[in-house]
Design a protein around this motif. Structure first.
Motif, PDB file in Angstrom:
ATOM      1  N   CYS A 177       0.840  -1.200   0.000  1.00 25.45           N
ATOM      2  CA  CYS A 177       0.000   0.000   0.000  1.00 25.45           C
ATOM      3  C   CYS A 177       0.882   1.259   0.000  1.00 25.45           C
ATOM      4  O   CYS A 177       1.927   1.292   0.652  1.00 25.45           O
ATOM      5  CB  CYS A 177      -0.921   0.018   1.210  1.00 25.45           C
ATOM      6  SG  CYS A 177      -2.168  -1.294   1.192  1.00 25.45           S
ATOM      7  N   GLN A 178       0.408   2.268  -0.715  1.00 22.46           N
ATOM      8  CA  GLN A 178       1.162   3.514  -0.774  1.00 22.46           C
ATOM      9  C   GLN A 178       1.229   4.183   0.600  1.00 22.46           C
ATOM     10  O   GLN A 178       2.250   4.784   0.959  1.00 22.46           O
ATOM     11  CB  GLN A 178       0.493   4.463  -1.787  1.00 22.46           C
ATOM     12  CG  GLN A 178       1.223   5.784  -1.972  1.00 22.46           C
ATOM     13  CD  GLN A 178       2.614   5.595  -2.551  1.00 22.46           C
ATOM     14  OE1 GLN A 178       2.842   4.674  -3.345  1.00 22.46           O
ATOM     15  NE2 GLN A 178       3.547   6.449  -2.141  1.00 22.46           N
ATOM     16  N   GLN A 179       0.155   4.055   1.363  1.00 24.33           N
ATOM     17  CA  GLN A 179       0.143   4.653   2.696  1.00 24.33           C
ATOM     18  C   GLN A 179       1.202   4.029   3.591  1.00 24.33           C
ATOM     19  O   GLN A 179       1.826   4.719   4.401  1.00 24.33           O
ATOM     20  CB  GLN A 179      -1.239   4.487   3.320  1.00 24.33           C
ATOM     21  CG  GLN A 179      -1.382   5.179   4.672  1.00 24.33           C
ATOM     22  CD  GLN A 179      -2.748   4.961   5.295  1.00 24.33           C
ATOM     23  OE1 GLN A 179      -3.577   4.223   4.748  1.00 24.33           O
ATOM     24  NE2 GLN A 179      -2.988   5.585   6.437  1.00 24.33           N
ATOM     25  N   ARG A 180       1.421   2.735   3.430  1.00 17.68           N
ATOM     26  CA  ARG A 180       2.434   2.055   4.239  1.00 17.68           C
ATOM     27  C   ARG A 180       3.819   2.611   3.945  1.00 17.68           C
ATOM     28  O   ARG A 180       4.621   2.852   4.860  1.00 17.68           O
ATOM     29  CB  ARG A 180       2.380   0.549   3.963  1.00 17.68           C
ATOM     30  CG  ARG A 180       3.410  -0.284   4.737  1.00 17.68           C
ATOM     31  CD  ARG A 180       3.346  -1.730   4.285  1.00 17.68           C
ATOM     32  NE  ARG A 180       4.382  -2.553   4.863  1.00 17.68           N
ATOM     33  CZ  ARG A 180       4.251  -3.311   5.945  1.00 17.68           C
ATOM     34  NH1 ARG A 180       3.093  -3.339   6.578  1.00 17.68           N
ATOM     35  NH2 ARG A 180       5.256  -4.029   6.388  1.00 17.68           N
ATOM     36  N   SER A 182       4.521   5.595   2.802  1.00 11.94           N
ATOM     37  CA  SER A 182       4.598   6.961   3.331  1.00 11.94           C
ATOM     38  C   SER A 182       4.859   6.944   4.834  1.00 11.94           C
ATOM     39  O   SER A 182       5.685   7.724   5.349  1.00 11.94           O
ATOM     40  CB  SER A 182       3.299   7.717   3.036  1.00 11.94           C
ATOM     41  OG  SER A 182       3.051   7.789   1.649  1.00 11.94           O
TER      42      SER A 182
END
Length: 418
Positions: A177-180, A182
């Protein structure tokens, strides 16, 4: 409702631990256990009848109530003979040894005021009024080391709870995941603040400790690691001091209380009636009778000691177990702080991360451990591993190596020596 949230934060929270499981057992569960142990005694004292004294039949109800109140507040006593006193003062070398039970003494036909002639000695029982407060104070003492650790870790240049909260959030997000990614980047930036030395020493004036001056120390820091080991020692010291204070408060060898219970259960197959918690005692009262004051010696029953005996037996076994757990945990974390242990931990995480070739793991782990992570860096990673698992620690170590390698490359290209 806001008070409940504040109390929850004071007890250390549930989702963002900044210590290990043994610390949580001390500062959270043990505090709650002692508070619950104090409740039955509080209830018996203020709702039930903690003491019942046998008074002459010609006493009025008001006089009987006065005797009960007087004997409760001024404490009661029981008698031991000279031979029994010698045994209590000079007990056998090998515990557990026999104890004098007040109920076994025959007071009938005895003049209670001629104790010297009959070679008797009074043993005062004065702790029972304070037993619930003692239990509550014990529970508070188990939380004090965490208060110091939480305050100093919070003001040590980097918010340790926020850093570990970030690690918890990362662990809750599936890989890819991109949030991970970040959050991992933010974690590495905050972690870099820690290991670069800005978190080396406590900068908050309210967090000044003896022998730990507040100053800035460049390079990898060791303040958090040493502070945590000191807090671990405080947990051990707390249990040891509680044993000593209980022993002084009971005025007998409370150290051997649990062993004596085991001995009687094995030999007699029954629960031991401890003289530390007598059920029958005596009380000397002066009361008005026919225009003058007269002294009476009344027999008293202490129903509250039925609770005290069982509860303080539980306390003995609980303290004995938690003392061993705290000692093992202290030794464990001291061993983890050794350079060889830190290096082995980083080497294992780097080999699992597969961000570099296996042939370079040994050299890279030495470089990042000595020049970048230091004591505090490895310590925080250990906390991440303990609370979020080894997989999370491996991912973070891999990201930290990539960050460190990029900084090293940029520094070399700039013409400096790393």
């Amino acid at each position: 409702m806001s008070y409940m949230f504040h109390f929850h934060d004071l007890m250390g929270g549930l989702h963002v631990p900044i210590d290990d499981g043994i610390d949580k057992l001390n500062r959270k569960y043990t505090s709650v256990v002692f508070l619950f142990l104090a409740l039955p005694i509080f209830t018996k004292q203020y709702i039930g009848e903690p003491i019942e004294c046998f008074t002459p039949t010609y006493f009025t109800d008001a006089q009987a109530r006065y005797v009960n109140s007087y004997c409760w507040t001024t404490s009661t006593y029981y008698m031991v003979t000279a031979d029994d006193e010698e045994e209590m003062v000079n007990p056998p070398v090998q515990p557990p040894y026999p104890r004098i039970i007040p109920e076994e003494l025959d007071y009938s036909g005895l003049d209670m005021f001629s104790v010297q002639k009959d070679k008797l000695r009074r043993v005062h029982v004065s702790y029972y009024q304070w037993s619930p407060l003692i239990l509550m104070l014990q529970g508070v003492c188990f939380h004090l080391p965490f208060i110091m650790w939480n305050a100093c870790a919070h003001n040590a240049g980097v918010k340790l709870r926020q850093l570990l909260k970030r690690a918890s959030d990362i662990a809750a997000i599936p890989p890819g995941c991109q949030q991970r990614e970040s959050l991992l980047t933010e974690f590495v930036e905050q972690f870099n603040t820690l290991v670069n030395g800005s978190a080396g020493w406590c900068t908050d004036p309210s967090c000044r400790l003896p022998l730990m001056g507040c100053r800035y120390s460049p390079g990898p820091s060791r303040f958090l690691c040493l502070l945590y080991i000191f807090v671990k020692f405080l947990y051990v010291l707390n249990v040891g001091l509680q044993f000593m204070l209980l022993n002084a408060f009971m005025e007998k060898d409370y150290y051997w209380h649990g062993f004596e219970i085991f001995n009687h259960l094995i030999e007699d197959g029954s629960w031991w009636v401890s003289p530390r918690f007598p059920l029958q005692t005596l009380c000397q009262v002066r009361a008005a009778m026919q225009g003058g004051l007269r002294t009476y010696v009344c027999r008293c029953v202490l129903p509250i000691n039925v609770f005290n005996e069982k509860i303080f037996s539980i306390v003995w076994f609980y303290l004995a177990i938690i003392l061993q757990l705290n000692a093992v945990s202290l030794i464990f974390w001291v061993w983890k702080s050794f350079p060889y242990s830190r290096l082995a931990f980083i080497r294992l995480c780097l080999s699992r991360s597969r961000v570099i070739r296996m042939s370079d793991v040994a050299r890279a782990s030495k470089k990042i451990s000595a020049s970048y992570l230091g004591w505090d860096g490895a310590f925080v990673l250990r906390l991440v591993e303990h609370n979020q698992g080894s997989a999370m620690a491996t991912v973070i170590v891999g990201k930290l190596w990539e960050f460190y390698a990029s900084q090293l490359k940029a520094y070399d290209e700039g013409g400096g020596d790393m």
